[in-house]
Design an enzyme around this catalytic site. Structure first.
Site, mmCIF file in Angstrom:
data_model
loop_
_atom_site.group_PDB
_atom_site.id
_atom_site.type_symbol
_atom_site.label_atom_id
_atom_site.label_comp_id
_atom_site.label_asym_id
_atom_site.label_seq_id
_atom_site.Cartn_x
_atom_site.Cartn_y
_atom_site.Cartn_z
ATOM 1 N N ALA A 65 0.876 -1.187 0.081
ATOM 2 C CA ALA A 65 0.044 0.170 0.081
ATOM 3 C C ALA A 65 0.800 1.199 -0.264
ATOM 4 O O ALA A 65 2.049 1.178 0.486
ATOM 5 C CB ALA A 65 -0.958 -0.007 1.201
ATOM 6 N N GLY A 82 0.558 -5.061 0.871
ATOM 7 C CA GLY A 82 -0.517 -5.270 0.453
ATOM 8 C C GLY A 82 -0.255 -5.849 -1.202
ATOM 9 O O GLY A 82 -1.479 -6.538 -1.667
ATOM 10 N N GLU A 112 4.874 -4.827 6.975
ATOM 11 C CA GLU A 112 4.231 -3.871 7.698
ATOM 12 C C GLU A 112 4.911 -3.508 9.234
ATOM 13 O O GLU A 112 4.554 -2.476 9.437
ATOM 14 C CB GLU A 112 2.716 -4.208 7.839
ATOM 15 C CG GLU A 112 2.124 -4.133 6.330
ATOM 16 C CD GLU A 112 1.975 -5.607 5.738
ATOM 17 O OE1 GLU A 112 2.722 -6.242 6.031
ATOM 18 O OE2 GLU A 112 1.084 -5.546 4.728
#
Ligand code: HXC
Length: 263
Positions: free
Chosen positions: A70, A114, A137
Site C-alpha cells: 500500500a 498489500g 508492515e
C-alpha cells in the site's frame, strides 16, 4: 488480436483472444497501491467479468515489482478514525474478491505488504525466479490488513506466517514454491508467456465448470471438511445438468477434443 481497452491512469488493460491481462502501472512507486489504483483495478476486473469474450484474467506488475505494498505516503498521516471510518481498502478488496472468473497472479520482483496480499486474493500465483514476497508492515509500526495474517497463514502455515509477519523478512521464489504460496516458478523472461499459456488452458474449459471449481476451492477456506465435501459433491452432481458434461465425456470416449459451449 490485442485490444487496448480504455485508458486508465495506474493500470494497463489488454484483451488478447480470451485473456484479459491487467498490468499494475505506477513504475515510479513500484506499483504501490493507492485508492486510484485499487479503484481502477476493481473497475477493470468488473469489466472483464462482464466481457463475454474474456475467459481468464491475469494480474501482473512490472519486472521489478508486482506491487511494493500500500502507498506509504498516503497512509503516513492517516489517524485511526480516518482509517476506520473510511474503511480503508475494504470496498476495493470486496469488489476484487467478488470476481467469478479465474484470476492468475503473475508475480515478478517485489510482492510486499498489500502487494503480497493482492497476489493472494488471486486464484493462483505463478512467479518468476526474481520474486520476493513479504509482509513488512511490522517495520512501519503496523500490521498486514488485507489478508497477510489470515490468507498467508492458511496457505503456508503458522510458523512461516508468524516469521514473515513478525520479522518482516522477504521470501524468495524457491521457498514460496516449496511452502505452497505459489503454484510454479519460471524464469523471469518467460513469466508472461507462462501465465498466458496457463490462462489459455483455463480458457479452453467449460466456463460453467471453471466458475464452479473456483467456488468449490474457495469454500474450502470457509467451512468444515464435511460441509465442504458436501458443497463439492452437490456442485459436481449439478454439473451433470450441463451440455458441457455431455460434450466433455463424449469427446473423451470418441478420442477427440471437446468443444465446450458454456451451456
Ligand atoms: C509508497 C513506495 C513504496 C510504497 C516503494 N515506493 N514502495 N512508495 N509506498 N509501499 C517508492 C519509493 O519511495 C521510491 O520512490 C520508489 O518507489 C522506488 O523505491 P526504492 O525504495 O528507491 O527502491 P529499492 O531501493 O529498490 O527498494 C525496493 C523496496 C523498497 C525494498 C521494495 O521500496 C521498500 O521497502 N518499499 C516499501 C515496502 C513496504 O514496506 N511495503 C508495505 C507497505 S504497508 P522515490 O520517489 O524515492 O523514488 C502495506 C499495508 C497493507 O502494504 C495493508 C493493507 C490494508
Amino acid at each position: 488480436m490485442m485490444v487496448h481497452l480504455m485508458a486508465y491512469e495506474t493500470i494497463i488493460v489488454d484483451v488478447e483472444d480470451h485473456i484479459c491481462v491487467v498490468s499494475l502501472n505506477r513504475p515510479d512507486a513500484l506499483n504501490a497501491l493507492n485508492d486510484t489504483l485499487l479503484g481502477e483495478l476493481a473497475d477493470a476486473l468488473e469489466d472483464a467479468q462482464k466481457n463475454e469474450k474474456v475467459r481468464c484474467i491475469i494480474l501482473t506488475g512490472s519486472e521489478k515489482a508486482f506491487a511494493a505494498g500500500a502507498d506509504i505516503s498516503v497512509m503516513a498521516n492517516k489517524n485511526f478514525v480516518e482509517a476506520f471510518m473510511g474503511d480503508m481498502f475494504t470496498e476495493a478488496s470486496n469488489r476484487i474478491l467478488a470476481i467469478r472468473k479465474p484470476i492468475i497472479a503473475a508475480v515478478s520482483g517485489y510482492a510486499l505488504g498489500g502487494g503480497c496480499e493482492l497476489a493472494m486474493m488471486c486464484d493462483f500465483i505463478i512467479c518468476s525466479d526474481t520474486a520476493k514476497f513479504g509482509q513488512p508492515e511490522i517495520n512501519l509500526g503496523v500490521s498486514a490488513g488485507l489478508g497477510g495474517t489470515q490468507r498467508l497463514t492458511r496457505f503456508i502455515g503458522k510458523s512461516k506466517s508468524m516469521d514473515m509477519n513478525l520479522t518482516g523478512r522477504f521470501m524468495e521464489a524457491d521457498e514460496a514454491e516449496r511452502c505452497g504460496l505459489v503454484s510454479r516458478v519460471v524464469p523471469a523472461k518467460k513469466l508472461r508467456d507462462e501465465a498466458i499459456t496457463a490462462a489459455t488452458r483455463v480458457a479452453e474449459k467449460s466456463m460453467v465448470a471453471v466458475a464452479m471449481v473456483k467456488e468449490m476451492v474457495n469454500r474450502s477456506y470457509e467451512t468444515s471438511l464435511d460441509e465442504g465435501l458436501l458443497f463439492e459433491r452437490r456442485g459436481f452432481h449439478s454439473l451433470f445438468a450441463t451440455e458441457d458434461q455431455k460434450e466433455g465425456m463424449a469427446a473423451f470416449l470418441e478420442k477427440r477434443e471437446a468443444q465446450f459451449r458454456d451451456k
